[in-house]
Design a protein around this motif. Structure first.
Motif, PDB file in Angstrom:
ATOM      1  N   LEU A 210       0.834  -1.199   0.000  1.00  0.00           N
ATOM      2  CA  LEU A 210       0.000   0.000   0.000  1.00  0.00           C
ATOM      3  C   LEU A 210       0.869   1.250   0.000  1.00  0.00           C
ATOM      4  O   LEU A 210       0.588   2.213  -0.728  1.00  0.00           O
ATOM      5  CB  LEU A 210      -0.921   0.000   1.213  1.00  0.00           C
TER       6      LEU A 210
ATOM      7  N   ASP B 158      -8.341  -4.430  -2.775  1.00  0.00           N
ATOM      8  CA  ASP B 158      -8.206  -4.087  -1.362  1.00  0.00           C
ATOM      9  C   ASP B 158      -7.237  -2.936  -1.111  1.00  0.00           C
ATOM     10  O   ASP B 158      -7.437  -2.154  -0.183  1.00  0.00           O
ATOM     11  CB  ASP B 158      -7.770  -5.320  -0.570  1.00  0.00           C
TER      12      ASP B 158
ATOM     13  N   ARG C 176      -8.442   0.649  -3.063  1.00  0.00           N
ATOM     14  CA  ARG C 176      -9.573   1.285  -2.390  1.00  0.00           C
ATOM     15  C   ARG C 176      -9.115   2.215  -1.262  1.00  0.00           C
ATOM     16  O   ARG C 176      -9.895   3.037  -0.782  1.00  0.00           O
ATOM     17  CB  ARG C 176     -10.521   0.223  -1.833  1.00  0.00           C
ATOM     18  N   GLN C 177      -7.877   2.078  -0.852  1.00  0.00           N
ATOM     19  CA  GLN C 177      -7.359   2.919   0.222  1.00  0.00           C
ATOM     20  C   GLN C 177      -6.514   4.085  -0.303  1.00  0.00           C
ATOM     21  O   GLN C 177      -5.989   4.871   0.488  1.00  0.00           O
ATOM     22  CB  GLN C 177      -6.528   2.071   1.184  1.00  0.00           C
TER      23      GLN C 177
ATOM     24  N   THR D 187      -5.841   7.717  -2.113  1.00  0.00           N
ATOM     25  CA  THR D 187      -6.571   8.988  -2.055  1.00  0.00           C
ATOM     26  C   THR D 187      -6.058  10.044  -3.030  1.00  0.00           C
ATOM     27  O   THR D 187      -6.705  11.073  -3.209  1.00  0.00           O
ATOM     28  CB  THR D 187      -6.516   9.570  -0.636  1.00  0.00           C
TER      29      THR D 187
END
Length: 337
Positions: free
Chosen positions: A235, A326, A329-330, A332
């Motif tokens: 991420l 997954d 979606r995080q 920004t």
């Protein structure tokens, strides 16, 4: 450890418990970043160019370092099989095309896509001006890469009635195109068209996306094991990459250009500037306000269905293992106007 550049040539099913446990480690990872950067090796699918510029920009401007990562970029080329490098443990992630990932998953290989640079297929054919569309190329000689035979070529055969007899190997030399008025060659939107324009060669560029070909371009692919073990690290990689891409296409491109040219001295500053303009003009990363590095179930559904149809196999939904939403979606970071 600083990030370096090497000069050598919703669908995925992840254990929810292991993924959430990994994401809960982000706080701990934040403390660890202050102690030591975590190494990651990214193997690309081509030489250093603007099409990979956001990753180079993220190295050059410290985006990865700020996320506690020490990223090494291992540049590719026509003789480099990035998927083999990934499966052989010689890198942590690769740049690849989604169709190839779907095919790999259908063949039982443990790989998964975690993000996509470009929101459409950025490949097409460079053709002579008298060719109006892809349908008009039926029966014409066409030069394509070896990789293309497993990605877009089956779709072209099925959609436009092309035959394998038309296709020969593209050696990334434009001279056959120059000398044969009937020939077409595969092209990335910001590569061969630049060379043709600068040499004064009349041409038309036919983008596969305009004819309905469903895909992303330059997706980030990892092993399923790494995703399950280190989602927090991946991420952070995506967040830094999104920042690097926005900087490169919409901000100060000079650090990224310098890193690209250090890795590939053959690419000129003029070519890089021209390529960035083309990538922006076609909204390659998506529309203004959209998320950088995004993916969605709808596009993956189109990709999975297309691969199954062109391969002549039953669509059992196994292609859903080729991606996960997954992580994206995080994200920004949004694209500026």
């Amino acid at each position: 450890m600083a990030s370096v550049v090497s000069h050598s040539p919703g669908g995925g099913f992840i254990g929810r418990r292991s993924l959430l446990a990994g994401m809960a480690a982000v706080g701990v990872a934040g403390m660890r970043r202050a102690e030591a950067a975590e190494p990651l090796t990214l193997a690309t699918n081509w030489y250093a160019q603007a099409e990979l510029g956001g990753f180079y920009s993220a190295v050059a401007t410290g985006c990865y370092q700020r996320q506690g990562l020490a990223v090494t970029i291992r540049s590719g080329g026509p003789q480099v099989n990035a998927m083999q490098l990934l499966l052989g443990g010689q890198c942590d992630m690769i740049i690849a095309q989604p169709e190839a990932v779907v095919t790999a998953v259908l063949n039982g290989l443990p790989v998964v896509t975690i993000g996509a640079t470009f929101q459409k297929c950025m490949t097409g054919f460079l053709v002579h001006p008298d060719i109006a569309d892809l349908a008009a190329l039926k029966g014409h000689p066409i030069l394509i890469s070896t990789e293309a035979r497993a990605t877009y070529w089956p779709w072209l055969r099925r959609t436009f009635g092309y035959s394998d007899a038309q296709a020969s190997v593209y050696t990334f030399n434009m001279q056959p195109f120059v000398h044969d008025p009937a020939m077409a060659i595969q092209s990335f939107i910001s590569s061969e068209p630049y060379a043709a324009e600068r040499q004064g060669i009349p041409f038309r560029f036919l983008l596969f996306d305009d004819a309905g070909y469903p895909s992303y371009s330059n997706a980030v692919v990892v092993s399923r094991r790494l995703l399950e073990q280190r989602p927090d690290m991946l991420l952070r990689f995506l967040r830094a990459s999104a920042e690097g891409w926005i900087d490169y296409l919409h901000g100060d491109a000079r650090p990224g250009d310098a890193a690209i040219r250090a890795d590939n001295p053959n690419v000129t500053a003029d070519h890089l500037a021209w390529s960035r303009a083309r990538l922006r003009a076609v909204h390659g990363m998506g529309p203004a306000g959209g998320l950088a590095m995004a993916m969605d179930d709808h596009q993956w559904g189109r990709i999975g269905t297309m691969v199954c149809q062109t391969a002549g196999i039953a669509d059992t939904g196994r292609w859903k293992g080729a991606y996960t939403l997954d992580l994206v979606r995080q994200l920004t970071a949004t694209l500026p106007a």
